[in-house]
Design a protein around this motif. Structure first.
Motif, short mmCIF file in Angstrom:
data_model
loop_
_atom_site.label_atom_id
_atom_site.label_comp_id
_atom_site.label_asym_id
_atom_site.label_seq_id
_atom_site.Cartn_x
_atom_site.Cartn_y
_atom_site.Cartn_z
N LYS A 54 40.95 99.66 67.95
CA LYS A 54 41.06 99.05 66.62
C LYS A 54 40.14 97.83 66.53
O LYS A 54 40.15 96.96 67.39
CB LYS A 54 42.50 98.62 66.36
N ILE A 55 39.34 97.75 65.46
CA ILE A 55 38.43 96.62 65.28
C ILE A 55 39.22 95.42 64.78
O ILE A 55 39.86 95.47 63.74
CB ILE A 55 37.30 96.97 64.29
N VAL A 56 39.16 94.35 65.54
CA VAL A 56 39.87 93.12 65.17
C VAL A 56 38.92 92.14 64.48
O VAL A 56 39.28 91.50 63.49
CB VAL A 56 40.49 92.46 66.42
N PHE A 57 37.69 92.03 64.99
CA PHE A 57 36.68 91.16 64.39
C PHE A 57 35.50 92.03 63.97
O PHE A 57 34.65 92.39 64.81
CB PHE A 57 36.23 90.09 65.40
N PRO A 58 35.41 92.38 62.69
CA PRO A 58 34.39 93.34 62.25
C PRO A 58 32.96 92.87 62.48
O PRO A 58 32.10 93.68 62.87
CB PRO A 58 34.69 93.49 60.76
N GLU A 59 32.66 91.59 62.24
CA GLU A 59 31.26 91.14 62.31
C GLU A 59 30.67 91.33 63.71
O GLU A 59 29.61 91.93 63.86
CB GLU A 59 31.14 89.69 61.85
N PRO A 60 31.33 90.84 64.78
CA PRO A 60 30.80 91.10 66.12
C PRO A 60 31.26 92.42 66.72
O PRO A 60 30.87 92.77 67.84
CB PRO A 60 31.33 89.91 66.94
N GLY A 61 32.13 93.17 66.00
CA GLY A 61 32.58 94.47 66.48
C GLY A 61 33.54 94.40 67.65
O GLY A 61 33.54 95.27 68.52
N ILE A 62 34.37 93.39 67.69
CA ILE A 62 35.31 93.18 68.80
C ILE A 62 36.60 93.94 68.56
O ILE A 62 37.22 93.82 67.49
CB ILE A 62 35.59 91.68 68.98
N THR A 63 36.99 94.75 69.53
CA THR A 63 38.19 95.57 69.41
C THR A 63 39.40 94.87 70.01
O THR A 63 39.30 93.84 70.68
CB THR A 63 38.00 96.92 70.14
N LYS A 64 40.54 95.51 69.80
CA LYS A 64 41.78 94.99 70.37
C LYS A 64 41.71 94.96 71.90
O LYS A 64 42.12 93.98 72.54
CB LYS A 64 42.96 95.85 69.91
N LEU A 65 41.15 96.00 72.50
CA LEU A 65 41.01 96.02 73.96
C LEU A 65 40.04 94.94 74.43
O LEU A 65 40.23 94.34 75.49
CB LEU A 65 40.56 97.40 74.43
#
Length: 419
Positions: free
Chosen positions: A25-36
């Protein structure tokens, strides 16, 4: 199986299995950071994060709908928490109590992230002694129009005051616009005494840096200064601890600094993507914080020398409510910050001549703590507008009531406080 369950990943951490649901799941869309990715970040800085939050009861600040939606605050630990999560029962001023989560290892960090937590919000007490804080927290909160260099100047004044009373301050970026300075103290004083010590420090910083810093609790009286927020030491308050990820688009991190870095570095440098590398290279600048335990005796002596702080005037209508000395008008009360901003822009569009005379610190959008989430109050200080040109108080453009339908012990119509 549901998609979330089929996608879940089981991590083996410190001998414990931690289930991470929806890891991609994408948590921070701009840098593409996922939950993991968020979980892996906390594992990379686990020792530092636990130095700030481990062993302390914490409020769970959860973002189940993403960083662009309001979080909700959960004091009570989920009933199905794993056995590696400790708990502590805190008593609150309204007569309620809550059994809160206490994390002690990296598995605990991963577990709170899986709940949707980004920043860690521990109380300034250890689970073993809930009535006597062992941390004094200095929150340097800039008003609109204040730049980073002014925050830094105030931080060094605060350090000077701490030096004079025999205490050691440990600076970190707040992860937003401000800075925190943490002070380890012996767990000998209660919340009231710790708050008095913090207020005394704030007043002395204002005395030494008038115009740059302020200890005035009422926002409309601060001007373009740095508020030394002593009330963060009140019972029930929490702040984002070291290495907490903040809900900003760039995944910014509240990052410990050495004092010789404070002038040179900027908050935007420290993110989920950059802090693990820094941590691997230089370690934790706060590694020695638990070896620098001090006493509040010096600040409490200073409190006696300064005398009682000035109290705000009270209303003359018998309500006992605080009466502002500033010409304030209220614009709106809203459930979310975007709604607050929208209401403010609507008001500005119909008061263009007034807006042209306002200073940055005259526009006040305050995040107010509700029963389980924030709500927002929009006000305008007309102090820089000639009296004859000041618009009157008008009907609110939005009038959200965060307490509608809520009850608590001692509230009108609510259950009686527990005895």
């Amino acid at each position: 199986m549901t998609p979330a369950k089929s996608e879940a990943e089981i991590l083996e951490i410190d001998g414990h299995e931690v289930r991470i649901s929806s890891p991609s799941k994408i948590v921070f869309p701009e840098p593409g950071i996922t939950k993991l990715d968020v979980v892996r970040y906390y594992l990379a800085v686990a020792d530092g994060a636990l130095r700030g939050a481990g062993g302390r009861p914490m409020v769970l600040k959860r973002f189940p709908k993403g960083i662009d939606q309001e979080p909700f605050f959960q004091k009570r630990v989920p009933e199905n928490h794993p056995d590696f999560i400790d708990t502590a029962t805190l008593q609150y001023a309204r007569g309620t109590s809550a059994e809160e989560a206490v994390i002690r290892d990296a598995a605990g960090l991963a577990w709170v992230v899986n709940l949707g937590c980004l920043d860690l919000n521990p109380h300034p007490v250890r689970a073993e002694d809930l009535d006597r804080p062992d941390e004094l927290r200095i929150d340097l909160d800039p008003m609109p129009g204040v730049d980073w260099s002014q925050i830094v100047d105030v931080a060094f004044v605060a350090r000077e005051v701490l030096d004079d009373v025999g205490l050691v301050g440990w600076p970190k970026t707040s992860g937003s616009r401000g800075m925190h300075v943490l002070v380890r103290i012996a767990a000998h004083w209660d919340y009231k005494q710790v708050r008095l010590a913090a207020e005394t420090l704030a007043r002395e910083v204002e005395n030494r840096a008038p115009g740059l810093a302020t200890a005035r609790w009422w926002k409309e009286e601060r001007g373009e200064s740095v508020f030394v927020d002593f009330n963060q030491n009140a019972k029930d308050r929490t702040v984002a601890s070291a290495y907490s990820i903040r809900p900003l688009p760039d995944a910014r991190v509240s990052t410990p600094l050495d004092w010789d870095e404070v002038r040179a570095r900027r908050p935007a440098e420290f993110t989920v993507l950059t802090v693990p590398g820094r941590y691997a290279d230089v370690g934790d600048p706060h590694a020695g914080i638990d070896d620098a335990v001090g006493t509040l005796d010096g600040l409490l002596r200073l409190a006696e020398e300064l005398g009682p702080a000035e109290k705000p005037p009270r209303g003359g209508d018998g309500s006992g409510r605080r009466q502002s000395t500033m010409p304030l008008i209220e614009i709106a009360r809203t459930k979310t910050k975007p709604e607050a901003v929208h209401a403010l822009e609507a008001w500005k569009s119909s008061h263009a001549s007034v807006v042209a005379q306002l200073h940055p610190a005259d526009v006040l959008i305050d995040g107010m703590r509700g029963s389980s989430s924030l709500w927002y109050r929009v006000r305008v200080n007309l102090q820089h507008v000639p009296e004859a040109e000041r618009p009157p108080q008008e009907e609110l453009l939005a009038d959200y009531d965060p307490w509608e339908g809520k009850t608590w012990p001692g509230a009108p119509g609510g259950p009686a406080p527990a005895r």
